[in-house]
Design a protein around this motif. Structure first.
Motif, PDB file in Angstrom:
ATOM      1  N   ARG A 189       0.889  -1.384   0.146  1.00  0.00           N
ATOM      2  CA  ARG A 189      -0.035   0.064   0.034  1.00  0.00           C
ATOM      3  C   ARG A 189       0.827   1.276  -0.156  1.00  0.00           C
ATOM      4  O   ARG A 189       0.459   2.307  -0.610  1.00  0.00           O
ATOM      5  N   ARG A 190       1.965   1.342   0.789  1.00  0.00           N
ATOM      6  CA  ARG A 190       2.871   2.458   0.830  1.00  0.00           C
ATOM      7  C   ARG A 190       3.544   2.715  -0.529  1.00  0.00           C
ATOM      8  O   ARG A 190       3.476   3.870  -0.997  1.00  0.00           O
ATOM      9  N   HIS A 191       3.551   1.661  -1.371  1.00  0.00           N
ATOM     10  CA  HIS A 191       3.965   1.717  -2.632  1.00  0.00           C
ATOM     11  C   HIS A 191       3.256   2.520  -3.445  1.00  0.00           C
ATOM     12  O   HIS A 191       3.309   3.337  -4.254  1.00  0.00           O
ATOM     13  N   GLN A 192       1.899   1.987  -3.460  1.00  0.00           N
ATOM     14  CA  GLN A 192       0.625   2.600  -4.237  1.00  0.00           C
ATOM     15  C   GLN A 192       0.536   3.905  -3.856  1.00  0.00           C
ATOM     16  O   GLN A 192       0.405   4.870  -4.666  1.00  0.00           O
ATOM     17  N   LEU A 193       0.811   4.253  -2.569  1.00  0.00           N
ATOM     18  CA  LEU A 193       0.676   5.992  -2.161  1.00  0.00           C
ATOM     19  C   LEU A 193       1.787   6.473  -2.985  1.00  0.00           C
ATOM     20  O   LEU A 193       1.740   7.823  -3.336  1.00  0.00           O
ATOM     21  N   LEU A 194       3.065   6.022  -2.928  1.00  0.00           N
ATOM     22  CA  LEU A 194       4.393   6.723  -3.360  1.00  0.00           C
ATOM     23  C   LEU A 194       3.982   7.026  -4.914  1.00  0.00           C
ATOM     24  O   LEU A 194       4.299   7.971  -5.450  1.00  0.00           O
ATOM     25  N   GLN A 195       3.466   5.779  -5.482  1.00  0.00           N
ATOM     26  CA  GLN A 195       2.990   6.178  -6.863  1.00  0.00           C
ATOM     27  C   GLN A 195       2.120   7.032  -7.087  1.00  0.00           C
ATOM     28  O   GLN A 195       2.151   7.748  -8.311  1.00  0.00           O
ATOM     29  N   ALA A 196       1.143   7.366  -6.289  1.00  0.00           N
ATOM     30  CA  ALA A 196       0.190   8.292  -6.626  1.00  0.00           C
ATOM     31  C   ALA A 196       0.918   9.564  -6.332  1.00  0.00           C
ATOM     32  O   ALA A 196       0.481  10.566  -7.044  1.00  0.00           O
ATOM     33  N   PHE A 197       1.690   9.803  -5.476  1.00  0.00           N
ATOM     34  CA  PHE A 197       2.466  11.082  -5.349  1.00  0.00           C
ATOM     35  C   PHE A 197       3.469  11.376  -6.402  1.00  0.00           C
ATOM     36  O   PHE A 197       3.311  12.498  -6.858  1.00  0.00           O
ATOM     37  N   LYS A 198       3.886  10.320  -7.073  1.00  0.00           N
ATOM     38  CA  LYS A 198       4.916  10.611  -8.335  1.00  0.00           C
ATOM     39  C   LYS A 198       3.741  11.012  -9.391  1.00  0.00           C
ATOM     40  O   LYS A 198       4.201  11.999 -10.159  1.00  0.00           O
ATOM     41  N   ARG A 199       2.545  10.487  -9.568  1.00  0.00           N
ATOM     42  CA  ARG A 199       1.729  10.942 -10.655  1.00  0.00           C
ATOM     43  C   ARG A 199       1.362  12.355 -10.409  1.00  0.00           C
ATOM     44  O   ARG A 199       1.044  13.133 -11.474  1.00  0.00           O
ATOM     45  N   MET A 200       1.066  12.676  -9.240  1.00  0.00           N
ATOM     46  CA  MET A 200       0.541  14.105  -8.895  1.00  0.00           C
ATOM     47  C   MET A 200       1.786  15.097  -9.104  1.00  0.00           C
ATOM     48  O   MET A 200       1.563  15.913  -9.904  1.00  0.00           O
ATOM     49  N   ASN A 201       3.041  14.833  -8.851  1.00  0.00           N
ATOM     50  CA  ASN A 201       4.200  15.712  -9.171  1.00  0.00           C
ATOM     51  C   ASN A 201       4.379  15.744 -10.713  1.00  0.00           C
ATOM     52  O   ASN A 201       5.003  16.631 -11.130  1.00  0.00           O
ATOM     53  N   GLU A 202       3.934  14.647 -11.478  1.00  0.00           N
ATOM     54  CA  GLU A 202       4.258  14.647 -13.101  1.00  0.00           C
ATOM     55  C   GLU A 202       3.055  15.393 -13.611  1.00  0.00           C
ATOM     56  O   GLU A 202       3.050  15.240 -14.852  1.00  0.00           O
ATOM     57  N   GLY A 203       1.932  15.569 -12.859  1.00  0.00           N
ATOM     58  CA  GLY A 203       0.969  16.161 -13.585  1.00  0.00           C
ATOM     59  C   GLY A 203      -0.018  14.931 -14.271  1.00  0.00           C
ATOM     60  O   GLY A 203      -0.977  15.324 -15.106  1.00  0.00           O
ATOM     61  N   GLU A 204       0.180  13.797 -13.782  1.00  0.00           N
ATOM     62  CA  GLU A 204      -0.668  12.515 -14.254  1.00  0.00           C
ATOM     63  C   GLU A 204      -1.760  12.087 -13.361  1.00  0.00           C
ATOM     64  O   GLU A 204      -2.406  11.236 -13.887  1.00  0.00           O
ATOM     65  N   PHE A 205      -2.034  12.752 -12.012  1.00  0.00           N
ATOM     66  CA  PHE A 205      -2.732  12.369 -11.279  1.00  0.00           C
ATOM     67  C   PHE A 205      -4.185  12.402 -11.857  1.00  0.00           C
ATOM     68  O   PHE A 205      -4.291  13.360 -12.373  1.00  0.00           O
ATOM     69  N   GLY A 206      -5.144  11.505 -11.599  1.00  0.00           N
ATOM     70  CA  GLY A 206      -6.420  11.573 -12.205  1.00  0.00           C
ATOM     71  C   GLY A 206      -6.655  11.261 -13.544  1.00  0.00           C
ATOM     72  O   GLY A 206      -7.749  11.397 -14.060  1.00  0.00           O
ATOM     73  N   TYR A 207      -5.639  10.898 -14.346  1.00  0.00           N
ATOM     74  CA  TYR A 207      -5.789  10.218 -15.510  1.00  0.00           C
ATOM     75  C   TYR A 207      -5.348   8.951 -15.640  1.00  0.00           C
ATOM     76  O   TYR A 207      -4.490   8.460 -15.091  1.00  0.00           O
ATOM     77  N   CYS A 208      -6.020   8.349 -16.424  1.00  0.00           N
ATOM     78  CA  CYS A 208      -6.108   6.874 -16.599  1.00  0.00           C
ATOM     79  C   CYS A 208      -4.649   6.506 -17.470  1.00  0.00           C
ATOM     80  O   CYS A 208      -4.240   7.260 -18.265  1.00  0.00           O
ATOM     81  N   ALA A 209      -3.747   5.619 -16.865  1.00  0.00           N
ATOM     82  CA  ALA A 209      -2.295   5.293 -17.280  1.00  0.00           C
ATOM     83  C   ALA A 209      -2.525   4.636 -18.780  1.00  0.00           C
ATOM     84  O   ALA A 209      -1.351   4.379 -19.335  1.00  0.00           O
ATOM     85  N   GLU A 210      -3.710   3.990 -18.774  1.00  0.00           N
ATOM     86  CA  GLU A 210      -3.990   3.209 -20.127  1.00  0.00           C
ATOM     87  C   GLU A 210      -4.307   4.061 -21.210  1.00  0.00           C
ATOM     88  O   GLU A 210      -3.864   3.984 -22.271  1.00  0.00           O
ATOM     89  N   CYS A 211      -5.555   4.572 -20.879  1.00  0.00           N
ATOM     90  CA  CYS A 211      -6.095   5.419 -22.349  1.00  0.00           C
ATOM     91  C   CYS A 211      -5.834   6.954 -22.035  1.00  0.00           C
ATOM     92  O   CYS A 211      -6.228   7.604 -23.089  1.00  0.00           O
ATOM     93  N   GLY A 212      -5.523   7.413 -21.075  1.00  0.00           N
ATOM     94  CA  GLY A 212      -5.267   8.900 -20.984  1.00  0.00           C
ATOM     95  C   GLY A 212      -6.378   9.436 -20.381  1.00  0.00           C
ATOM     96  O   GLY A 212      -6.449  10.803 -20.224  1.00  0.00           O
TER      97      GLY A 212
END
Length: 115
Positions: free
Chosen positions: A70-93
């Motif tokens: 779960r910690r890894h999932q949370l860190l990945q969410a933070f990474k997506r936030m920092n990269e401007g990708e949070f809230g967007y599907c990683a598959e279809c965009g």
């Protein structure tokens, strides 16, 4: 999603993710004593007590593995936030509906792509 809407999305979910990460870290620290090796000296601990301790150790290690995942999932969410990708599907965009993120803000795929 425009910049203002994205900023609002981050403002909505970042505190929740930060709080969960802090709780996982706190629980992991508390868990260390339960994951310690079990004493083999049967003179100081009876066989049944030792078996109970081993079972508690195994359960504690399993819980810790889930926390680590779960910690890894949370860190990945933070990474997506920092990269401007949070809230967007990683598959279809496409945007992930906020209702889905309410269930779990670490989701990185929309319902269509997750199935």
């Amino acid at each position: 999603m425009d910049k203002e809407a994205y900023a609002a999305l981050l403002k909505r979910f970042r505190p929740r993710l930060e709080q969960e990460l802090a709780e996982i870290d706190r629980l992991s620290m508390e868990n260390e004593s339960w994951s310690a090796p079990v004493e083999l000296d049967q003179q100081s601990v009876g066989r049944v007590s030792r078996m109970d301790a081993m079972q508690m150790q195994a359960m504690s290690q399993a819980v810790q593995r889930r926390r680590t995942q779960r910690r890894h999932q949370l860190l990945q969410a933070f990474k997506r936030m920092n990269e401007g990708e949070f809230g967007y599907c990683a598959e279809c965009g496409e945007e992930i509906p906020s209702g889905r993120l309410d269930v779990d803000p670490t989701f990185s795929a929309c319902v269509r792509c997750a199935t």
